[in-house]
Write a protein that holds these residues in place. Structure first.
Motif, mmCIF file in Angstrom:
data_model
loop_
_atom_site.group_PDB
_atom_site.id
_atom_site.type_symbol
_atom_site.label_atom_id
_atom_site.label_comp_id
_atom_site.label_asym_id
_atom_site.label_seq_id
_atom_site.Cartn_x
_atom_site.Cartn_y
_atom_site.Cartn_z
ATOM 1 N N LEU A 160 0.844 -1.209 0.000
ATOM 2 C CA LEU A 160 0.000 0.000 0.000
ATOM 3 C C LEU A 160 0.871 1.248 0.000
ATOM 4 C CD1 LEU A 160 -2.930 -0.949 2.383
ATOM 5 C CD2 LEU A 160 -3.128 -0.231 0.028
ATOM 6 N N PHE A 161 1.886 1.269 0.868
ATOM 7 C CA PHE A 161 2.749 2.451 0.941
ATOM 8 C C PHE A 161 3.568 2.618 -0.332
ATOM 9 C CE2 PHE A 161 2.002 2.381 5.583
ATOM 10 C CZ PHE A 161 1.626 3.706 5.699
ATOM 11 N N LEU A 179 -5.967 2.282 3.256
ATOM 12 C CA LEU A 179 -5.036 2.382 4.387
ATOM 13 C C LEU A 179 -5.777 2.688 5.685
ATOM 14 C CD1 LEU A 179 -1.824 4.207 3.151
ATOM 15 C CD2 LEU A 179 -1.912 2.146 4.521
ATOM 16 N N ILE A 180 -6.753 3.600 5.603
ATOM 17 C CA ILE A 180 -7.505 3.937 6.825
ATOM 18 C C ILE A 180 -8.231 2.685 7.338
ATOM 19 C CG2 ILE A 180 -9.377 5.346 7.809
ATOM 20 C CD1 ILE A 180 -8.745 7.453 5.669
ATOM 21 N N GLY A 181 -8.924 1.981 6.390
ATOM 22 C CA GLY A 181 -9.666 0.776 6.763
ATOM 23 C C GLY A 181 -8.737 -0.266 7.372
ATOM 24 N N ALA A 182 -7.594 -0.507 6.717
ATOM 25 C CA ALA A 182 -6.654 -1.528 7.177
ATOM 26 C C ALA A 182 -6.090 -1.134 8.541
ATOM 27 C CB ALA A 182 -5.534 -1.688 6.164
ATOM 28 N N PHE A 183 -5.817 0.163 8.702
ATOM 29 C CA PHE A 183 -5.232 0.642 9.949
ATOM 30 C C PHE A 183 -6.188 0.401 11.124
ATOM 31 C CE2 PHE A 183 -4.078 3.996 12.974
ATOM 32 C CZ PHE A 183 -2.750 3.653 13.161
ATOM 33 N N GLY A 218 -15.839 -1.654 4.644
ATOM 34 C CA GLY A 218 -16.519 -0.402 4.267
ATOM 35 C C GLY A 218 -15.590 0.507 3.482
ATOM 36 N N PHE A 219 -14.392 0.723 3.995
ATOM 37 C CA PHE A 219 -13.440 1.618 3.323
ATOM 38 C C PHE A 219 -13.005 1.039 1.973
ATOM 39 C CE2 PHE A 219 -12.920 3.694 7.467
ATOM 40 C CZ PHE A 219 -12.949 5.008 7.058
ATOM 41 N N ILE A 220 -12.820 -0.284 1.929
ATOM 42 C CA ILE A 220 -12.413 -0.884 0.651
ATOM 43 C C ILE A 220 -13.527 -0.702 -0.377
ATOM 44 C CG2 ILE A 220 -11.880 -3.049 -0.542
ATOM 45 C CD1 ILE A 220 -10.511 -4.014 1.935
ATOM 46 N N ALA A 221 -14.757 -0.997 0.046
ATOM 47 C CA ALA A 221 -15.888 -0.868 -0.887
ATOM 48 C C ALA A 221 -15.961 0.567 -1.392
ATOM 49 C CB ALA A 221 -17.182 -1.258 -0.183
#
Ligand code: ADP
Length: 540
Positions: A160-161, A179-183, A218-221
């Motif tokens: 991702l980075f 990144l936000i979702g994964a974090f 949610g963030f991925i979608a």
């Protein structure tokens, strides 16, 4: 059956519902087949994880064996979910061929780990109940399990980075959401599923770690279907209206007495009418936006076609104009023999007019190249002083003919060289000095140049017609002229400053202007950065 708090049931129902919605959104709107598949698999894994963990707690100590199996299923999907996230990131952004060994390693590790978790007691050894509180007793394989999951987590973040730093702004926004979702997901898992139960021996908040997966999905979608959000708005409105309508309908069934039936049915009828109007207005708004998008795209295409046309037309004109110039020059220099004095003046006028045409055609060609991004910069090291002195010499007679003072102020020390296109920078400075002469009827035109920090500043001032504050904003736009400028020099096209500014900006420089007002003269500044290595080069 264990009695769990009410919020637990509501949360589970809610998360399942969101999961279904997300699956639907991605399935409906993602253009990528692989992404759809991986995402749907992730949703299924999420259901297995969350629902079986919930089931284990619900069954409780009543059926110890079923609880244990449920917990094992929940743990069985954990590495698979982390693995899926890794592959989703790889397919969304990465180049599939590279790192294929790492891909294989993660695939094998993930699957093996899941199998080991489900069929052996190495990871989840047992469960016990303290009251209704389920606690997991971990086996010896727990640490390696965490190690592998942590490794997959790091590999995902690494990609991702990596992609973040090398991608465009549009992809970056997508990556940011994932990144936000994964974090959130990773952090909640580390805190509630590892730190609390293993270190603090508190299992009460375990579910928080599990449920955090909904943030990830949610963030991925959102990242996947962001572009289709317009349509999603309609779906959500329809969904909401439908859900409320069903609730109202269910409410009618439980009514007591005709009066209650009547007012609840009326409420439903009114709601249906308003719901219908709401959906209709949202659909209309979206249609409008879509048609605006289509129109905008068409306009962009037309604009490009226009620029292409200008480019071709000016190319075609440039050649013959050059030839005409050559012939006229030869005639005027009597290369074809002497000519009658009577036609000297018309010939000279023709030559001047031809020069003007050449300038306009050149400007149009430059503009079309700039707009199509086809400007080529042949860069070299050069002294700015050479260019300025050259322009000074070229325009000297013209200034003297106008009766103006032409001043050049050179710096005491030699300036460092500039690295850039000599031709383009010359053209930019020439346009500014030429303007200063054109728009000054009496007084002076002055060119100064000096170094200021890491910049070379070229200052061109005059005592000419000047311009107002409002006009300052416009003069650098294409085809824009000041009122007095257009009166004084009718032939101008309003292209010179636009091109000059673009050329300077292509060299990471700036061009700006100041004037105290009409008839109060004006000053133009060009700032060009000095290449640090050119300063060093100059020393030797
Ligand atoms: P052109 O000179 O061909 O009209 P430019 O893009 O070079 O096009 O300049 C745009 C306008 O800015 C000019 O028409 C003029 O009104 C104004 N302008 C440019 N330079 C000066 C100047 N030195 N003094 C006053 N007005 C200027």
């Amino acid at each position: 059956m264990t009695i769990l708090p009410l919020y637990n049931h509501i949360l589970i129902a809610f998360i399942n519902l969101i999961g279904i919605c997300l699956a639907f959104l991605v399935f409906q709107y993602s253009p990528l087949k692989w992404i759809k598949r991986i995402f749907l698999l992730m949703i299924v894994l999420m259901f297995l994880w969350i629902d079986f963990a919930y089931l284990a707690r619900l069954i409780g100590s009543e059926n110890y064996f079923l609880s244990l199996i449920s917990i094992k299923i929940a743990w069985f999907v954990t590495p698979l979910l982390f693995m899926c996230l890794y592959f989703l990131v790889r397919y969304l952004f990465g180049e599939k061929e590279k790192y294929s060994n790492l891909d294989k390693f993660i695939l094998i590790c993930g699957i093996l780990l899941s199998i080991v978790t489900l069929f052996t007691s190495l990871v989840v050894k047992n469960i016990k109940f303290i009251g209704s509180q389920l606690t997991i007793i971990y086996g010896k394989g727990m640490l390696p399990f965490l190690g592998i999951v942590f490794f997959i987590m790091c590999a995902t973040l690494f990609f991702l980075f990596k992609e973040y730093f090398r991608s465009t702004e549009k992809t970056r926004t997508k990556i940011k959401y994932i990144l936000i979702g994964a974090f959130v997901f990773y952090l909640a898992n580390i805190v509630f599923n590892i730190f609390f139960p293993l270190v603090l021996k508190v299992a009460r908040f375990y579910w928080l770690g599990d449920y955090s997966v909904i943030f990830l999905l949610g963030f991925i979608a959102y990242a996947i279907v962001r572009r289709q959000l317009f349509e999603i708005k309609v779906v959500l409105t329809e969904f909401l209206v439908g859900a409320i309508a069903i609730l109202l309908f269910v409410n009618i069934i439980g009514s007591k007495g005709i009066f209650e039936y009547f007012w609840k049915s009326t409420l439903l009828a009114i709601f249906l009418v308003f719901g219908y109007l709401l959906i209709k207005s949202v659909t209309r708004e979206i249609k409008l936006r879509k048609s605006l998008q289509v129109a905008y795209r068409k306009l962009e295409e037309l604009d490009k076609a226009k620029t292409e046309f200008i480019s071709i037309a000016s190319h075609q004109l440039k050649g013959p104009l050059g030839i005409i110039k050559g012939y006229l020059w030869m005639i005027l220099n009597e290369k074809y023999g002497p000519f009658s004095k009577k036609i000297k003046e018309p010939l000279e006028n023709m030559f001047k007019l031809n020069e003007r045409l050449v300038k306009v055609v050149n400007d149009l060609l430059n503009i079309s190249r700039l707009e199509l991004g086809r400007i080529k910069l042949e860069k070299e090291y050069f002294q700015i002083e050479d260019i300025i002195c050259d322009i000074y010499k070229e325009l000297f007679n013209q200034v003297k003919r106008k009766g103006l003072k032409f001043i050049i102020k050179k710096p005491k020390e030699k300036l460092p060289k500039i690295f850039g296109s000599k031709l383009k920078i010359r053209e930019a400075i020439f346009n500014v000095v030429d303007n200063a002469i054109k728009y000054t009827q009496k007084g002076f035109v002055k060119i100064e140049f000096f170094q200021k920090g890491s910049l070379i500043i070229i200052k061109v001032s005059d005592s000419g017609i000047g311009f107002s504050k409002e006009e300052t904003k416009n003069i650098f736009q294409s085809f824009r002229r000041t009122r007095r400028g257009a009166i004084l020099y009718a032939q101008g096209a309003g292209l010179g400053l636009y091109i000059a500014k673009k050329f300077i900006e292509l060299h990471k420089g700036q061009l700006w202007a100041k004037s105290k007002g009409e008839n109060k003269g004006s000053t133009f500044f060009i700032a060009l950065p000095v290449e640090t290595n050119s300063i060093e080069k100059n020393k030797f």
